[in-house]
Design an enzyme around this catalytic site. Structure first.
Site, mmCIF file in Angstrom:
data_model
loop_
_atom_site.group_PDB
_atom_site.id
_atom_site.type_symbol
_atom_site.label_atom_id
_atom_site.label_comp_id
_atom_site.label_asym_id
_atom_site.label_seq_id
_atom_site.Cartn_x
_atom_site.Cartn_y
_atom_site.Cartn_z
ATOM 1 N N LYS A 1 0.847 -1.203 0.000
ATOM 2 C CA LYS A 1 0.000 0.000 0.000
ATOM 3 C C LYS A 1 0.881 1.251 0.000
ATOM 4 C CE LYS A 1 -0.377 -0.225 5.014
ATOM 5 N NZ LYS A 1 -1.150 0.126 6.164
ATOM 6 N N ARG B 1 -9.896 -0.067 15.460
ATOM 7 C CA ARG B 1 -9.935 0.693 14.205
ATOM 8 C C ARG B 1 -11.100 0.193 13.373
ATOM 9 N NH1 ARG B 1 -4.352 0.963 10.845
ATOM 10 N NH2 ARG B 1 -4.796 -1.244 10.508
ATOM 11 N N HIS C 1 -5.565 -7.403 13.494
ATOM 12 C CA HIS C 1 -4.348 -6.580 13.433
ATOM 13 C C HIS C 1 -3.963 -6.180 14.854
ATOM 14 C CE1 HIS C 1 -1.376 -4.129 11.467
ATOM 15 N NE2 HIS C 1 -1.843 -2.997 11.955
ATOM 16 N N ARG D 1 1.508 -10.763 7.155
ATOM 17 C CA ARG D 1 1.413 -9.570 6.303
ATOM 18 C C ARG D 1 2.636 -8.686 6.577
ATOM 19 N NH1 ARG D 1 -3.426 -9.726 9.156
ATOM 20 N NH2 ARG D 1 -2.850 -7.788 10.206
ATOM 21 N N TYR E 1 15.001 31.082 4.955
ATOM 22 C CA TYR E 1 13.856 31.810 5.525
ATOM 23 C C TYR E 1 13.998 31.979 7.032
ATOM 24 C CZ TYR E 1 11.352 31.013 1.141
ATOM 25 O OH TYR E 1 10.968 31.005 -0.169
ATOM 26 N N CYS F 1 13.523 24.666 2.490
ATOM 27 C CA CYS F 1 12.565 25.370 1.630
ATOM 28 C C CYS F 1 11.739 24.346 0.858
ATOM 29 C CB CYS F 1 13.291 26.281 0.647
ATOM 30 S SG CYS F 1 14.529 27.334 1.413
ATOM 31 N N MET F 2 10.868 24.830 -0.014
ATOM 32 C CA MET F 2 10.008 23.904 -0.757
ATOM 33 C C MET F 2 10.816 22.997 -1.699
ATOM 34 S SD MET F 2 6.713 24.664 -3.176
ATOM 35 C CE MET F 2 5.782 25.565 -1.988
ATOM 36 N N ASP F 3 11.837 23.568 -2.332
ATOM 37 C CA ASP F 3 12.575 22.820 -3.359
ATOM 38 C C ASP F 3 14.063 22.695 -3.070
ATOM 39 O OD1 ASP F 3 10.138 23.209 -5.027
ATOM 40 O OD2 ASP F 3 10.880 25.275 -5.054
HETATM 41 C C1 LIG Z 1 -3.942 -4.449 8.466
HETATM 42 C C2 LIG Z 1 -2.482 -4.309 8.256
HETATM 43 N N1 LIG Z 1 -1.728 -5.410 8.169
HETATM 44 C C3 LIG Z 1 -0.399 -5.354 8.001
HETATM 45 C C4 LIG Z 1 0.264 -4.142 7.906
HETATM 46 C C5 LIG Z 1 1.756 -4.127 7.753
HETATM 47 O O1 LIG Z 1 2.360 -3.665 8.921
HETATM 48 P P1 LIG Z 1 3.940 -3.523 9.059
HETATM 49 O O2 LIG Z 1 4.329 -2.482 8.064
HETATM 50 O O3 LIG Z 1 4.160 -3.093 10.443
HETATM 51 O O4 LIG Z 1 4.511 -4.850 8.716
HETATM 52 C C6 LIG Z 1 -0.476 -2.972 8.010
HETATM 53 C C7 LIG Z 1 0.208 -1.692 7.945
HETATM 54 O O5 LIG Z 1 -0.119 -0.709 8.529
HETATM 55 C C8 LIG Z 1 -1.882 -3.048 8.188
HETATM 56 O O6 LIG Z 1 -2.637 -1.952 8.307
#
Ligand SMILES: Cc1ncc(COP(=O)(O)O)c(C=O)c1O
Length: 390
Positions: free
Chosen positions: A40, A138, A168, A224, A270, A317-319
């Site tokens: 993600k 969550r 989770h 995961r 700045y 700065c920005m850039d």
């Molecule tokens: C539901 C879920 N599973 C797994 C992960 C992966 O977690 P990590 O990056 O700590 O391995 C995340 C990341 O936020 C998550 O939201």
């Protein structure tokens, strides 16, 4: 290379071999578990497509993203591995997900009812992973009665398939956590209940990186992996006692675009927050907060030039931002903001410490303006310039 992929003097390098090594280490550490590579947020800023491809090549069987758009982008780019969307997708898009062989997360009975009402004709079953809230607070089913209802609903439906069940952890990255153990036990209880009600999802998963590193015990068959796949420790606590070394894949580089001498009393950037107290050399780097090199990194962050540490001075700065040099250096000299030069190293964790945040946030926020260069066996494999779209 006959085509320039980027023209600016700032770039990120992603060493795909490191991603591969991290996955292979996990496969040795947890030989019984399937690996779901969490890509993600553009692969935590590393590049979702390139990381997904490398992860799958290295033995990951699943991919996970946060939203349907991210999953569809991967499908469009030719990724065929199974993908789980871990957050809520609107029920009217459940068909679209099924047509693209994307598995969805469910944690509301109403969602199922609504998703079913949108199904007119689908050749594809909607594959679901039931999310249980065991203490993260969550998303997820909390009430056993609702879960039981949902289990029956799915069982009698020809539209849905319960492919997985997951939870989770909120505190897996702390060694001494009562909540971690509580969540683990609660989850196991929910799995048992699901079985009693006749629902037997094949994939049972709870572990993020932290829980996978510490080998969470239970009837689980998939982990995961996010942060650790990228070679970063989930917390400073766990970093002290890792079961195997994690290899950081991401590094960030720029080049001096201007070098000048300051006289005592001259100020920098700045707000004129930095004043030279003696004659000194200062270099300018073409990277700033619009690239994700955030204002809060200065004062505190350093860069490496010619294998030596030099502090960033004045406001970012920005850039652009400025660096105090030990002597006059040439325009064009490479500065490493994250990564190694000779014997010196700036870890992602060092920048996170300066910014008083966690390492996760740093690469995620390196923006699309920064081209990504992918390497394998020390050779450039591919460049990705999002703003020029090649
Ligand atoms: C539901 C879920 N599973 C797994 C992960 C992966 O977690 P990590 O990056 O700590 O391995 C995340 C990341 O936020 C998550 O939201």
């Amino acid at each position: 290379m006959d085509k320039h992929h980027y023209y600016r003097d700032t770039w990120a390098e992603i060493d795909l071999d490191k991603i591969s090594q991290n996955i292979k280490s996990f496969k040795r550490h947890l030989p019984e578990q399937k690996i779901m590579a969490v890509v993600k947020a553009n692969g935590y800023g590393h590049g979702a497509l390139q990381v997904a491809e490398e992860a799958v090549r290295s033995g990951a069987e699943w991919l996970a993203v946060a939203m349907l758009d991210e999953a569809l982008a991967l499908r469009k780019q030719g990724i065929t591995a199974p993908i789980l969307v871990m957050n809520r997708v609107r029920p009217e898009y459940a068909n679209l997900a099924a047509e693209n062989e994307i598995s969805l997360t469910v944690f509301q009975k109403e969602w199922l009812i609504e998703a079913q009402s949108h199904v007119k004709e689908t050749k594809h079953q909607i594959k679901l992973h039931l999310k249980i809230d065991t203490g993260m607070g969550r998303v997820g089913f909390k009430e056993e009665s609702e879960l039981q209802d949902v289990a029956h609903f799915i069982k009698q439906s020809s539209v849905f398939e319960a492919e997985g069940v997951f939870t989770h952890f909120a505190t897996a990255d702390e060694w001494e956590s009562e909540l971690f153990e509580k969540q683990r036990k609660r989850f196991i209880k929910y799995i048992d209940s699901l079985r009693t009600w006749g629902l037997n999802p094949t994939l049972i998963h709870s572990a993020n990186s932290a829980a996978a590193l510490r080998k969470v015990k239970g009837p689980f068959n998939l982990v995961r992996l996010g942060i650790s796949m990228y070679g970063l420790a989930p917390s400073n606590e766990l970093k002290q006692d890792l079961p195997f070394p994690l290899e950081e894949a991401f590094s960030l580089h720029s080049r001096l675009i201007h070098v000048k001498k300051l006289m005592p009393g001259d100020t920098v950037s700045y707000g004129a927050t930095y004043t030279a107290t003696e004659e000194e050399w200062v270099g300018t780097l073409p990277i700033g907060y619009a690239d994700g090199w955030q204002r809060r990194f200065s004062p505190g962050a350093s860069v490496l030039i010619k294998g030596e540490r030099m502090p960033i001075i004045g406001r970012i700065c920005m850039d652009q931002c400025m660096v105090r040099l030990p002597k006059r250096l040439d325009v064009g000299e490479v500065a490493t903001l994250i990564g190694s030069q000779e014997a010196e190293r700036i870890e992602m964790d060092e920048i996170a410490r300066v910014a008083e945040t966690i390492n996760y946030e740093i690469p995620c926020l390196i923006s699309a303006r920064v081209p990504r260069v992918y390497t394998k066996k020390g050779r450039i494999l591919e460049n990705m310039n999002v703003i020029l779209n090649f």
